[in-house]
Design a protein around this motif. Structure first.
Motif, short mmCIF file in Angstrom:
data_model
loop_
_atom_site.label_atom_id
_atom_site.label_comp_id
_atom_site.label_asym_id
_atom_site.label_seq_id
_atom_site.Cartn_x
_atom_site.Cartn_y
_atom_site.Cartn_z
N SER A 1 0.84 -1.19 0.00
CA SER A 1 0.00 0.00 0.00
C SER A 1 0.87 1.24 0.00
O SER A 1 1.82 1.33 0.79
N GLN B 1 0.77 5.77 -0.83
CA GLN B 1 -0.01 6.98 -1.06
C GLN B 1 0.20 7.42 -2.51
O GLN B 1 1.25 7.17 -3.10
N GLU C 1 3.59 8.28 -4.56
CA GLU C 1 4.76 7.52 -4.09
C GLU C 1 5.17 6.46 -5.12
O GLU C 1 4.49 6.22 -6.11
N VAL D 1 -3.16 1.89 -4.03
CA VAL D 1 -2.73 3.28 -4.01
C VAL D 1 -3.88 4.12 -3.46
O VAL D 1 -4.96 4.15 -4.04
N SER D 2 -3.63 4.79 -2.36
CA SER D 2 -4.67 5.60 -1.74
C SER D 2 -4.42 7.09 -2.01
O SER D 2 -3.29 7.52 -2.16
N SER D 3 -5.51 7.82 -2.06
CA SER D 3 -5.40 9.26 -2.37
C SER D 3 -5.18 10.08 -1.12
O SER D 3 -5.29 9.61 -0.01
#
Length: 126
Positions: free
Chosen positions: A11, A13, A16, A124-126
């Motif tokens: 995981s 962000q 990255e 991938v988190s925002s």
């Protein structure tokens, strides 16, 4: 009999970087001539990320990752890498590597790659 094992998922962000690896296990007399990365996002069909053709000496990328992702291949260890930079939430997917001893014409999940890994998950988190 060769097997492919992906690693490096995880995981991150958005923005990255992440590097995936695809390692070949098992001895083979010949080397892979076509290798590729593919991905399948939630609720989506599998799509090509890009392919490398070791004998012909070139690499292709899909438009969705061109300029952000880089595929490289270590001929000695026969390890395939996917360097993911400037990641986006839409890059969230299970990533698979595929390979074949033949020259595969099209970098497509419908192509007849003979060997596939089990996949590694990238979120991938925002």
């Amino acid at each position: 009999q060769a097997q492919l094992v992906e690693s490096g998922g995880g995981s991150v962000q958005a923005g990255e970087s992440l590097t995936l690896s695809c390692t070949k296990s098992g001895y083979t007399v010949t080397h892979f001539r076509s290798l590729g990365w593919f991905r399948q996002g939630p609720g989506k069909e599998r799509e090509a990320v890009g392919c490398v053709y070791t004998a012909r000496g070139f690499t292709t990328y899909s438009e969705i990752v061109r300029g952000r992702f880089t595929i490289s291949h270590d001929k000695v260890t026969e390890t395939l890498y996917l360097q993911m930079n400037n990641t986006k939430p839409e890059d969230t997917a299970m990533y698979y590597c595929a390979a074949d001893f033949r020259d595969i014409g099209a970098c497509s999940p419908s192509s007849t790659f003979g060997y596939w890994g089990q996949g590694t998950l990238v979120t991938v988190s925002s």
